[in-house]
Design a protein around this motif. Structure first.
Motif, PDB file in Angstrom:
ATOM      1  N   UNK A   1      20.736 -28.366 -36.432  1.00  0.00           N
ATOM      2  CA  UNK A   1      21.608 -28.427 -35.323  1.00  0.00           C
ATOM      3  C   UNK A   1      20.988 -27.534 -34.160  1.00  0.00           C
ATOM      4  N   UNK A   2      20.220 -26.455 -34.445  1.00  0.00           N
ATOM      5  CA  UNK A   2      19.599 -25.441 -33.508  1.00  0.00           C
ATOM      6  C   UNK A   2      18.778 -26.455 -32.377  1.00  0.00           C
ATOM      7  N   UNK A   3      18.655 -25.765 -31.260  1.00  0.00           N
ATOM      8  CA  UNK A   3      17.745 -26.369 -30.157  1.00  0.00           C
ATOM      9  C   UNK A   3      17.191 -25.376 -29.622  1.00  0.00           C
ATOM     10  N   UNK A   4      15.737 -25.435 -29.741  1.00  0.00           N
ATOM     11  CA  UNK A   4      14.734 -23.861 -29.341  1.00  0.00           C
ATOM     12  C   UNK A   4      13.729 -24.609 -28.262  1.00  0.00           C
ATOM     13  N   UNK A   5      13.633 -23.788 -27.185  1.00  0.00           N
ATOM     14  CA  UNK A   5      12.798 -24.205 -26.026  1.00  0.00           C
ATOM     15  C   UNK A   5      11.773 -23.013 -26.196  1.00  0.00           C
ATOM     16  N   UNK A   6      10.521 -23.459 -26.233  1.00  0.00           N
ATOM     17  CA  UNK A   6       9.518 -22.404 -26.222  1.00  0.00           C
ATOM     18  C   UNK A   6       9.086 -21.771 -24.734  1.00  0.00           C
ATOM     19  N   UNK A   7       8.441 -20.481 -24.614  1.00  0.00           N
ATOM     20  CA  UNK A   7       7.741 -19.655 -25.949  1.00  0.00           C
ATOM     21  C   UNK A   7       8.723 -19.301 -26.785  1.00  0.00           C
ATOM     22  N   UNK A   8       8.823 -19.256 -28.009  1.00  0.00           N
ATOM     23  CA  UNK A   8       9.481 -18.758 -28.948  1.00  0.00           C
ATOM     24  C   UNK A   8       8.614 -18.336 -30.142  1.00  0.00           C
ATOM     25  N   UNK A   9       8.944 -17.271 -30.995  1.00  0.00           N
ATOM     26  CA  UNK A   9       8.406 -16.737 -32.239  1.00  0.00           C
ATOM     27  C   UNK A   9       9.498 -16.431 -33.097  1.00  0.00           C
TER      28      UNK A   9
ATOM     29  N   UNK B   1      22.107 -22.922 -33.160  1.00  0.00           N
ATOM     30  CA  UNK B   1      21.648 -21.991 -32.099  1.00  0.00           C
ATOM     31  C   UNK B   1      21.088 -22.649 -30.743  1.00  0.00           C
ATOM     32  N   UNK B   2      21.384 -21.793 -29.834  1.00  0.00           N
ATOM     33  CA  UNK B   2      20.662 -22.357 -28.551  1.00  0.00           C
ATOM     34  C   UNK B   2      19.735 -21.128 -28.164  1.00  0.00           C
ATOM     35  N   UNK B   3      18.500 -21.599 -27.967  1.00  0.00           N
ATOM     36  CA  UNK B   3      17.343 -20.471 -27.653  1.00  0.00           C
ATOM     37  C   UNK B   3      16.408 -21.035 -26.495  1.00  0.00           C
ATOM     38  N   UNK B   4      16.411 -20.225 -25.643  1.00  0.00           N
ATOM     39  CA  UNK B   4      15.473 -20.334 -24.563  1.00  0.00           C
ATOM     40  C   UNK B   4      14.443 -19.461 -24.455  1.00  0.00           C
ATOM     41  N   UNK B   5      13.166 -19.842 -24.018  1.00  0.00           N
ATOM     42  CA  UNK B   5      12.017 -18.794 -24.067  1.00  0.00           C
ATOM     43  C   UNK B   5      12.133 -17.897 -23.020  1.00  0.00           C
TER      44      UNK B   5
END
Length: 391
Positions: free
Chosen positions: A199-207, A218-222
């Motif tokens: 269910x996590x949504x990740x937008x790069x850039x991401x490490x 989890x929601x992640x923005x680069x």
């Protein structure tokens, strides 16, 4: 050739993170600055730093040495110049020394007697704490290209919803199912033995570095970096966690930097934008006042071993020192000195015996020993930062 990374003139501007480590061991992008230099140089490095850190981070000097300013990030052109330095030569960028040749028989270094090789072009330098997140986008892209060159990613699982898969690299042992990865805005690196839960949504850039975890939905923005053995949950935007730190629950972390062994309690949030949209000022250990950042978005800077309880709220541009423990309702002030215990209602001193006992327990959970070296460094920080606390 023997390479030594030195702190340079920016060390105090990078406190509280350099209270407990040399400049070279700051993480930005995917790798630490030291790891970047060692990848490019094909060589190990040692460190010239503050005396109280030298036992843990010793310097090895040989007959011939090249000293490198660790606040500068390497690139191929710069490294080529450095590797070809000869006696009495130095690389200079905008009047600042980047690297210089020396030998163990030199009693002093006089740059007026050096042949200065001018680096022309752009160089990335980490000069302030906020540079760590503000320049993380560029650093992450550079690291991605460096460590994935001529390598093949593990296959992307079929259940993953993916955009721009050519910009995604997955290391061996990583686990991820039923997540969304959007690498159209920047590369996504998923480290060895890491996990991104469903269910996590990740937008790069991401490490996500080795053994890191992204919890459910989890929601992640680069541009965001989750260091080794770190955990994130909730909503995270343009932040860097050095390693072994947890922000594992709902709540917002944005435009922020967490050192090592930090913990953010459930439903805690930081503000990254002032209500009046003005430029953010951030506590400076250099001037012992609040410095202009030039940024409209700037969140939380938290030094090693600091923690906050549940439902904590941090004002825009808050600096927390080393081994602080923050809890209670309301907003604590936007500079929390090292070894502070309390919150908006007031602080007392967090004595070293209790702080060290907590550190031992926390580090043991990751099978890492809290050593006498660690205790000596943290004791020095306690003494050095007394003037900021109301004892």
């Amino acid at each position: 050739m023997n390479y030594i990374l030195f702190d340079g003139t920016v060390r105090n501007a990078l406190l509280p993170f350099t209270f407990t480590r040399p400049v070279a061991d700051i993480r930005i992008g995917i790798l630490t600055i030291r790891e970047k230099w060692e990848q490019y140089l094909g060589s190990t490095t040692t460190t010239l730093t503050e005396e109280y850190l030298m036992e843990k981070y010793p310097m090895v000097e040989m007959e011939q040495n090249i000293m490198i300013n660790a606040s500068f990030l390497p690139n191929a052109i710069l490294v080529d110049l450095i590797q070809n330095l000869e006696q009495n030569q130095a690389v200079v960028y905008q009047e600042e020394i980047v690297a210089f040749y020396t030998n163990d028989s030199q009693e002093e270094v006089n740059f007026e007697q050096y042949d200065l090789v001018v680096y022309e072009g752009d160089l990335m330098q980490i000069e302030n704490t906020w540079d760590i997140f503000a320049k993380n986008d560029s650093a992450l892209r550079d690291d991605f290209n460096l460590i994935t060159a001529d390598r093949t990613s593990q296959p992307i699982p079929k259940s993953v919803n993916v955009i721009a898969p050519e910009h995604i690299f997955i290391e061996e042992g990583a686990k991820l199912e039923f997540v969304t990865l959007n690498a159209s805005t920047g590369p996504i690196y998923i480290g060895k033995n890491s996990e991104i839960m469903e269910g996590s949504v990740i937008r790069g850039p991401f490490a996500l570095c080795e053994s890191g975890r992204v919890k459910l939905a989890t929601k992640v923005y680069g541009a965001t970096t989750v260091g080794p053995h770190s955990v994130i949950g909730g909503e995270v935007n343009n932040s860097v966690l050095f390693g072994y730190s947890n922000k594992g629950h709902d709540g917002f972390l944005g435009n922020s930097v967490l050192g090592e062994w930090c913990n953010i309690g459930a439903d805690s949030n930081n503000s990254n934008l002032k209500n009046n949209y003005e430029e953010v000022r951030l506590w400076s250990y250099e001037t012992e006042g609040f410095a202009k950042t030039g940024l409209q978005f700037c969140g939380l800077m938290m030094g090693d071993h600091s923690k906050c309880g549940i439902n904590m709220m941090f004002n825009t541009g808050t600096v927390v020192g080393v081994s602080a423990n923050i809890f209670g309702s309301g907003f604590p002030r936007n500079f929390v000195p090292s070894y502070s215990w309390g919150g908006a209602a007031g602080f007392s001193t967090y004595i070293t015996a209790k702080a060290f006992q907590t550190a031992k327990i926390v580090m043991a959970r990751r099978n890492i020993e809290f050593t006498d070296q660690d205790a000596a460094i943290l004791t020095h920080v306690f003494e050095e930062t007394k003037k900021y606390r109301k004892e």
